[in-house]
Write an enzyme that holds these catalytic residues in place. Sequence first.
Site, PDB file in Angstrom:
ATOM      1  N   GLU A  82       9.786  -3.858  10.381  1.00 17.32           N
ATOM      2  CA  GLU A  82      10.202  -2.566   9.803  1.00 17.32           C
ATOM      3  C   GLU A  82      10.758  -1.616  10.863  1.00 17.32           C
ATOM      4  OE1 GLU A  82       7.353  -0.794   7.144  1.00 17.32           O
ATOM      5  OE2 GLU A  82       8.502   1.076   6.987  1.00 17.32           O
ATOM      6  N   ASP A  86       0.836  -1.204   0.000  1.00 14.80           N
ATOM      7  CA  ASP A  86       0.000   0.000   0.000  1.00 14.80           C
ATOM      8  C   ASP A  86       0.871   1.254   0.000  1.00 14.80           C
ATOM      9  OD1 ASP A  86       0.907  -0.033   2.592  1.00 14.80           O
ATOM     10  OD2 ASP A  86      -1.064   0.269   3.517  1.00 14.80           O
ATOM     11  N   SER A  87       2.201   1.085  -0.005  1.00 18.07           N
ATOM     12  CA  SER A  87       3.120   2.200  -0.287  1.00 18.07           C
ATOM     13  C   SER A  87       2.778   2.785  -1.660  1.00 18.07           C
ATOM     14  CB  SER A  87       4.577   1.740  -0.244  1.00 18.07           C
ATOM     15  OG  SER A  87       4.750   0.553  -0.995  1.00 18.07           O
ATOM     16  N   LYS A 135      -0.994  -9.601   3.157  1.00 15.81           N
ATOM     17  CA  LYS A 135      -0.225  -9.069   4.292  1.00 15.81           C
ATOM     18  C   LYS A 135      -1.086  -8.046   5.030  1.00 15.81           C
ATOM     19  CE  LYS A 135       3.124  -5.695   3.851  1.00 15.81           C
ATOM     20  NZ  LYS A 135       2.672  -4.662   4.797  1.00 15.81           N
ATOM     21  N   GLU A 150      -0.918  -5.299   8.714  1.00 13.68           N
ATOM     22  CA  GLU A 150      -0.095  -4.709   9.764  1.00 13.68           C
ATOM     23  C   GLU A 150      -0.704  -4.942  11.144  1.00 13.68           C
ATOM     24  OE1 GLU A 150       0.525  -0.544   8.975  1.00 13.68           O
ATOM     25  OE2 GLU A 150       1.305  -0.924   6.959  1.00 13.68           O
ATOM     26  N   ASP A 158      -1.282  -6.396  -0.272  1.00 10.78           N
ATOM     27  CA  ASP A 158      -1.289  -5.688   1.010  1.00 10.78           C
ATOM     28  C   ASP A 158      -2.708  -5.228   1.340  1.00 10.78           C
ATOM     29  OD1 ASP A 158       0.035  -4.725   3.195  1.00 10.78           O
ATOM     30  OD2 ASP A 158       1.043  -3.073   2.162  1.00 10.78           O
TER      31      ASP A 158
HETATM   32  O1  KIV Z   1       3.531  -1.119   1.585  1.00 13.78           O
HETATM   33  C1  KIV Z   1       4.710  -1.482   1.550  1.00 13.78           C
HETATM   34  O2  KIV Z   1       5.444  -1.260   0.575  1.00 13.78           O
HETATM   35  C2  KIV Z   1       5.236  -2.178   2.720  1.00 13.78           C
HETATM   36  C3  KIV Z   1       6.720  -2.322   2.796  1.00 13.78           C
HETATM   37  C4  KIV Z   1       7.270  -1.114   3.463  1.00 13.78           C
HETATM   38  C5  KIV Z   1       7.121  -3.570   3.489  1.00 13.78           C
HETATM   39  O3  KIV Z   1       4.512  -2.561   3.565  1.00 13.78           O
END
Ligand code: KIV
Length: 280
Positions: A184, A46-47, A115, A117, A85
């Site tokens: 992280e 989600d970056s 994934k 968080e 994500d």
């Molecule tokens: O969203 C993302 O790119 C991430 C990385 C920082 C691991 O979660």
Amino acid sequence: MSSKVTIMDVQKAKDEGRKLVMVTAYDYPFGLLADQAGVDIVLVGDSLGMVVMGLDGTVEVTMENMIHHTRAVVRGCKGPLVVGDMPFMSYNTSIRDAIVNAGRLMKEGGCDVIKLEGGVDFAPTIGAIVKAGIPVMGHIGLTPQTASALGGFKMQGRDTAAAKQIIEDARALQSAGVFSIILEAVPAPLGKLVAEAVKVPVIGIGAGVDVDGQVLVTHDMLGLFDKFVPKFVKQYSQIRTTIKEAITAYKQDVLDGSFPGPEHSFKMPEETLEQLKKEL
Ligand code: KIV
């Protein structure tokens, strides 16, 4: 074509002491390049919100954004394990929502695993998603979706209690059934302790070298993201400069008429042209 990386291969890498290599991708060309470079895991992170959509953070990223980009990456990624994500608030509201949205990301986005968080507090959610048949990668330490609650994009695990909590988070995630964990922005010695505390692979981003693998945001490592460079990023290229120079050269060629040249233009037989002119 290389064979598809599975979650068993990911565990095997840790068991055999081989480092895992992971990068992010948000579209087909980058998915394909990561595939061709032979990485193990590609994260559609989600970056995306920051490095592709130009947002200030990841909070505004939606399920629709993630599904759209995941589908594109999957088309290029035949070998690597593709991780989708889960965006902010797609799994935080209830366990039911979490399962439904994790299922959407797999069914509509086409990723292999998801994934999300969170530490101890999210262990029940993770357990339920895993029970529903969806493999989960955890993400602890600095969790960008809740960075404001953590006081910004800062290193985590600074004192003994905070460091201990991160180890507890890793253990809780392992008990909940994650197949691996992203760690992280923590001190390198803590990264080593976390990797030793659990059997599942711990993939670091700013967690030092003594973890089971590394992940970087591709746009950071290529010098494509313009806003800031986190301390833990090594820039392997300055691709922004290359791209800017190419666009500037194109602009110049258009302005001075040197593009398109004959080699970029379609021909017409002389007699067709003559006839056409006569008929005008
Ligand atoms: O969203 C993302 O790119 C991430 C990385 C920082 C691991 O979660």
